[in-house]
Design a protein around this motif. Structure first.
Motif, PDB file in Angstrom:
ATOM      1  N   LYS B  65     -17.395 -10.402  17.040  1.00 28.54           N
ATOM      2  CA  LYS B  65     -17.396 -10.920  15.667  1.00 28.54           C
ATOM      3  C   LYS B  65     -17.185  -9.799  14.650  1.00 28.54           C
ATOM      4  O   LYS B  65     -16.342  -9.894  13.759  1.00 28.54           O
ATOM      5  N   PHE B  66     -17.941  -8.712  14.801  1.00 27.15           N
ATOM      6  CA  PHE B  66     -17.852  -7.597  13.855  1.00 27.15           C
ATOM      7  C   PHE B  66     -16.546  -6.822  14.004  1.00 27.15           C
ATOM      8  O   PHE B  66     -16.012  -6.317  13.021  1.00 27.15           O
ATOM      9  N   ALA B  67     -16.044  -6.696  15.228  1.00 19.81           N
ATOM     10  CA  ALA B  67     -14.777  -5.987  15.440  1.00 19.81           C
ATOM     11  C   ALA B  67     -13.700  -6.618  14.565  1.00 19.81           C
ATOM     12  O   ALA B  67     -12.988  -5.920  13.835  1.00 19.81           O
ATOM     13  N   ALA B  68     -13.604  -7.929  14.630  1.00 24.81           N
ATOM     14  CA  ALA B  68     -12.568  -8.628  13.868  1.00 24.81           C
ATOM     15  C   ALA B  68     -12.907  -8.650  12.376  1.00 24.81           C
ATOM     16  O   ALA B  68     -12.080  -8.287  11.530  1.00 24.81           O
ATOM     17  N   GLN B  98     -14.621 -19.597  18.610  1.00 28.60           N
ATOM     18  CA  GLN B  98     -14.045 -20.416  17.535  1.00 28.60           C
ATOM     19  C   GLN B  98     -13.798 -19.563  16.283  1.00 28.60           C
ATOM     20  O   GLN B  98     -12.748 -19.672  15.649  1.00 28.60           O
ATOM     21  N   TYR B  99     -14.756 -18.706  15.961  1.00 24.91           N
ATOM     22  CA  TYR B  99     -14.608 -17.820  14.797  1.00 24.91           C
ATOM     23  C   TYR B  99     -13.420 -16.875  14.980  1.00 24.91           C
ATOM     24  O   TYR B  99     -12.597 -16.706  14.080  1.00 24.91           O
ATOM     25  N   LEU B 100     -13.303 -16.284  16.167  1.00 24.17           N
ATOM     26  CA  LEU B 100     -12.187 -15.360  16.434  1.00 24.17           C
ATOM     27  C   LEU B 100     -10.850 -16.077  16.291  1.00 24.17           C
ATOM     28  O   LEU B 100      -9.879 -15.518  15.782  1.00 24.17           O
ATOM     29  N   ASP B 101     -10.820 -17.328  16.755  1.00 24.33           N
ATOM     30  CA  ASP B 101      -9.577 -18.090  16.723  1.00 24.33           C
ATOM     31  C   ASP B 101      -9.163 -18.468  15.303  1.00 24.33           C
ATOM     32  O   ASP B 101      -8.046 -18.938  15.088  1.00 24.33           O
ATOM     33  N   SER B 102     -10.058 -18.259  14.327  1.00 24.21           N
ATOM     34  CA  SER B 102      -9.742 -18.621  12.936  1.00 24.21           C
ATOM     35  C   SER B 102      -8.979 -17.507  12.207  1.00 24.21           C
ATOM     36  O   SER B 102      -8.484 -17.707  11.105  1.00 24.21           O
ATOM     37  N   PHE B 103      -8.875 -16.316  12.838  1.00 24.91           N
ATOM     38  CA  PHE B 103      -8.182 -15.208  12.172  1.00 24.91           C
ATOM     39  C   PHE B 103      -6.668 -15.385  12.228  1.00 24.91           C
ATOM     40  O   PHE B 103      -6.130 -15.930  13.201  1.00 24.91           O
ATOM     41  N   THR B 104      -6.013 -14.928  11.181  1.00 24.52           N
ATOM     42  CA  THR B 104      -4.553 -14.939  11.163  1.00 24.52           C
ATOM     43  C   THR B 104      -4.065 -13.500  10.982  1.00 24.52           C
ATOM     44  O   THR B 104      -4.843 -12.622  10.599  1.00 24.52           O
ATOM     45  N   GLU B 105      -2.793 -13.281  11.238  1.00 28.95           N
ATOM     46  CA  GLU B 105      -2.244 -11.936  11.129  1.00 28.95           C
ATOM     47  C   GLU B 105      -2.417 -11.385   9.702  1.00 28.95           C
ATOM     48  O   GLU B 105      -2.689 -10.191   9.511  1.00 28.95           O
ATOM     49  N   ALA B 106      -2.327 -12.278   8.725  1.00 24.56           N
ATOM     50  CA  ALA B 106      -2.438 -11.846   7.318  1.00 24.56           C
ATOM     51  C   ALA B 106      -3.812 -11.245   7.019  1.00 24.56           C
ATOM     52  O   ALA B 106      -3.947 -10.390   6.138  1.00 24.56           O
ATOM     53  N   ASP B 107      -4.828 -11.678   7.766  1.00 24.53           N
ATOM     54  CA  ASP B 107      -6.181 -11.134   7.563  1.00 24.53           C
ATOM     55  C   ASP B 107      -6.244  -9.633   7.834  1.00 24.53           C
ATOM     56  O   ASP B 107      -7.176  -8.959   7.394  1.00 24.53           O
ATOM     57  N   PHE B 108      -5.280  -9.112   8.593  1.00 22.04           N
ATOM     58  CA  PHE B 108      -5.339  -7.709   9.008  1.00 22.04           C
ATOM     59  C   PHE B 108      -4.410  -6.807   8.202  1.00 22.04           C
ATOM     60  O   PHE B 108      -4.213  -5.646   8.538  1.00 22.04           O
ATOM     61  N   GLU B 109      -3.877  -7.379   7.136  1.00 28.43           N
ATOM     62  CA  GLU B 109      -3.048  -6.599   6.203  1.00 28.43           C
ATOM     63  C   GLU B 109      -3.885  -5.426   5.667  1.00 28.43           C
ATOM     64  O   GLU B 109      -4.955  -5.637   5.097  1.00 28.43           O
ATOM     65  N   GLY B 110      -3.403  -4.213   5.872  1.00 22.06           N
ATOM     66  CA  GLY B 110      -4.104  -3.031   5.330  1.00 22.06           C
ATOM     67  C   GLY B 110      -5.368  -2.655   6.081  1.00 22.06           C
ATOM     68  O   GLY B 110      -6.104  -1.752   5.663  1.00 22.06           O
ATOM     69  N   ALA B 111      -5.630  -3.335   7.187  1.00 20.76           N
ATOM     70  CA  ALA B 111      -6.898  -3.140   7.902  1.00 20.76           C
ATOM     71  C   ALA B 111      -7.029  -1.742   8.517  1.00 20.76           C
ATOM     72  O   ALA B 111      -8.135  -1.228   8.648  1.00 20.76           O
TER      73      ALA B 111
END
Lengths: 172, 172
Positions: B65-68, B98-111
């Motif tokens: 959870k925290f990694a993502a 389920q929480y992990l599956d809710s992430f999209t590529e856009a969430d990692f912009e600038g990560a």
């Protein structure tokens, strides 16, 4: 979707193997304190049908070696798994760290798409990036952690700091 | 040096948690065969000063959870670690998948460059990519493998296939 730079992971494998060497020093220290031969630890296991410590360390060394070599299309040095003593298994780790440190970024040119044959599945392979992320890295962490678990189970005082090691910090 | 796509790793974390659920099924099966309550396994440990199985599973769920969430700059759902039963801990795993599956590529912009504060080192943080590769992922594999090791040590018949799970093959 951008692929990870597999090359960028190689120094990390190397770092984790150097952490493992520190756990082994702690194991040798415990052996000294409790007055037993450190090599006794090499035959310790978590389950009768699982590899003992010696074989786990050979396996994590191979996992690291193959992770880098196979995706880079190189033939890695052969290790015959003949180690028996504490000094010999430490030398094996040192050899693999040295091997990993010999890779350059250019070695990973085209590695993502390079098909890696799977020796345990004749006629089958996986693309470099899939092999690396889904097979090689989880397998590396498996034997690394079984090594940790066997030492910990036998009383070696390891903790998360010894496992993670150092990394680059920034001030907030 | 190209940075890995952290987003690309999220489905892998999810897959490994689904593998873990299979190991738990095998644990429940063993409990049935040997006629003990599966919850007995939840208090098993490899060392008296290491987390028992229940806490290892809570920790691997949090690590994923925290990694993502941390590299994506999101606030993850809070889990109070109140699970006590087999069903409750399975539900915790399901929730994180389920929480992990809710992430999209856009969430990692600038990560990669986003500074992640380190709660255990007040005033310090690490850049997203460093945090992910050097701390979050090794920590995830740590608790995942301790979970595996505790089950294996208690007689659950797990092997490498159950650990690695499936991945995309190609014909040679």
């Amino acid at each position: 979707m951008r692929a990870m730079s597999m090359y960028a992971s190689v120094p990390h494998l190397s770092k984790m193997l150097r952490n493992l060497k520190e756990w082994m020093s702690d194991g040798a220290e415990l052996a000294k304190t409790k007055d037993f031969e450190p090599a006794v630890l090499l035959s310790a296991r978590l389950a009768p049908d699982q590899y003992p410590l010696l074989r786990q360390i050979q396996a994590v060394c191979d996992a690291a070696k193959f992770a880098a070599a196979r995706v880079a299309g190189k033939t890695p040095p052969v290790h015959e798994d003949t180690e028996q003593t504490w000094e010999q298994i430490i030398a094996r780790i040192d050899g693999v760290v040295q091997y990993l440190d010999s890779f350059t970024e250019a070695d990973f040119e085209g590695a993502e798409e390079r098909v890696v044959p799977l020796p345990f599945l004749p006629g089958k392979g996986a693309k470099g990036l899939v092999y690396f992320n889904e097979m090689a890295i989880p397998n590396f962490y498996f034997h690394l952690n079984m090594t940790y678990a066997i030492l910990r189970h036998n009383g070696v005082a390891l903790g998360k700091v010894a496992y993670i090691g150092g990394f680059e910090l920034v001030d907030l």
